[in-house]
Design a protein around this motif. Structure first.
Motif, PDB file in Angstrom:
ATOM      1  N   SER A   1      -0.066   6.217   4.979  1.00  0.00           N
ATOM      2  CA  SER A   1      -0.366   5.120   4.062  1.00  0.00           C
ATOM      3  C   SER A   1      -0.207   3.829   4.851  1.00  0.00           C
ATOM      4  O   SER A   1       0.910   3.324   5.004  1.00  0.00           O
ATOM      5  CB  SER A   1       0.577   5.154   2.861  1.00  0.00           C
TER       6      SER A   1
ATOM      7  N   THR B   1       9.585   8.250   3.468  1.00  0.00           N
ATOM      8  CA  THR B   1       8.505   7.406   3.955  1.00  0.00           C
ATOM      9  C   THR B   1       9.025   6.661   5.176  1.00  0.00           C
ATOM     10  O   THR B   1       9.983   5.895   5.074  1.00  0.00           O
ATOM     11  CB  THR B   1       8.037   6.427   2.863  1.00  0.00           C
TER      12      THR B   1
ATOM     13  N   GLU C   1       0.834  -1.207   0.000  1.00  0.00           N
ATOM     14  CA  GLU C   1       0.000   0.000   0.000  1.00  0.00           C
ATOM     15  C   GLU C   1       0.867   1.255   0.000  1.00  0.00           C
ATOM     16  O   GLU C   1       0.597   2.218  -0.717  1.00  0.00           O
ATOM     17  CB  GLU C   1      -0.918   0.001   1.230  1.00  0.00           C
ATOM     18  N   ALA C   2       1.922   1.228   0.797  1.00  0.00           N
ATOM     19  CA  ALA C   2       2.823   2.381   0.866  1.00  0.00           C
ATOM     20  C   ALA C   2       3.531   2.600  -0.471  1.00  0.00           C
ATOM     21  O   ALA C   2       3.853   3.730  -0.826  1.00  0.00           O
ATOM     22  CB  ALA C   2       3.834   2.194   1.985  1.00  0.00           C
TER      23      ALA C   2
ATOM     24  N   THR D   1       1.537  12.447   4.917  1.00  0.00           N
ATOM     25  CA  THR D   1       0.505  11.560   4.410  1.00  0.00           C
ATOM     26  C   THR D   1       0.655  10.193   5.066  1.00  0.00           C
ATOM     27  O   THR D   1       1.759   9.656   5.104  1.00  0.00           O
ATOM     28  CB  THR D   1       0.620  11.392   2.879  1.00  0.00           C
TER      29      THR D   1
ATOM     30  N   SER E   1       2.208   4.885  -4.187  1.00  0.00           N
ATOM     31  CA  SER E   1       2.469   6.238  -4.691  1.00  0.00           C
ATOM     32  C   SER E   1       3.685   6.284  -5.613  1.00  0.00           C
ATOM     33  O   SER E   1       3.926   7.297  -6.273  1.00  0.00           O
ATOM     34  CB  SER E   1       2.671   7.205  -3.524  1.00  0.00           C
TER      35      SER E   1
END
Length: 184
Positions: free
Chosen positions: A173, A143, A33-34, A171, A37
Motif C-alpha cells: 500500500s 504494516t 493510503e495505508a 500487500t 484498509s
C-alpha cells in the motif's frame, strides 16, 4: 472469531520512539493510503485491548478528554479493556474497562463480548506478548513503514519462532507493506 494484533511498525521492528511517540508513522508519505484498509478491519472488530501507554498516547494525541466524541468516531461503542496498574483518565462516554487481571481472565470476558467479531489487540508489544504467552494470539497483521528508529518500543518482545508463524499474505500500500501471519 480471532484475537488479532493489528499494528504499524518500523522496518527495524519498533512501534514507537523511546519517548513513546508515533509521530514517525504520520510523517511517511502515503500514510493515508495505508490507513485505507482500517475501516474494513474495524468492521470485523468487536472488543479491543490495549496497554496503558497506548491508551495514554491515544487520549493525548486525539485530545480525547476535551473532545471525547472522537473516541466514538474511531472506535464506536466497542468495549475496550485497558491493562494498567495506575489510575488513568476516563474518556467520557467510552466503554473503557480498566483492569489489572491476567490476560487469560480478560480474554474470556472479551470472547463473551465479541460474539462473531474479532478481538483487536492494539498494543503495546509486551501486552500482546502476554496474550501470545498464554496461547491466545491467533493472528498478527503488521504494516511495515519505511522508517527505522534504532530504538524504541519493540513490535513484539517475545521469542516466537517460525514454526508458530505462517505467512498468509503480503500487500503493498504505497510505501507500506502489510504482512499477515497466522499464529499457532
Amino acid at each position: 472469531m480471532a484475537t488479532i494484533y493489528y499494528t504499524a511498525t518500523t522496518l527495524d521492528g519498533f512501534l514507537a520512539t523511546t519517548d513513546n511517540s508515533l509521530a514517525w508513522l504520520f510523517e511517511v508519505p502515503g500514510a493515508e493510503e495505508a490507513e485505507s484498509s482500517i475501516p474494513d478491519f474495524m468492521a470485523g472488530v468487536g472488543p479491543m485491548a490495549m496497554g496503558s501507554t497506548t491508551y495514554e498516547w491515544v487520549v493525548e494525541h486525539e485530545s480525547l478528554l476535551e473532545t471525547p466524541e472522537k473516541w466514538t468516531e474511531w472506535y464506536g461503542d466497542r468495549p475496550t479493556w485497558v491493562f494498567t496498574h495506575r489510575d488513568l483518565p476516563v474518556v467520557e462516554g467510552a466503554d473503557i474497562r480498566f483492569t489489572r487481571a491476567p490476560v487469560s481472565e480478560v480474554h474470556a470476558e472479551m470472547v463473551d463480548a465479541a460474539g462473531d467479531k474479532d478481538i483487536w489487540l492494539m498494543g503495546g508489544g509486551d501486552l500482546v506478548g502476554q496474550f501470545a504467552d498464554a496461547g491466545l494470539l491467533d493472528k498478527i497483521i503488521a504494516t511495515i513503514a519505511p522508517v527505522t528508529l534504532g530504538a524504541g518500543a519493540p513490535l513484539l518482545p517475545r521469542d516466537i519462532r517460525s514454526d508458530r508463524l505462517t505467512l498468509e499474505s503480503v500487500t503493498q500500500s504505497g510505501q507500506f507493506a502489510e504482512l499477515v501471519y497466522a499464529v499457532s
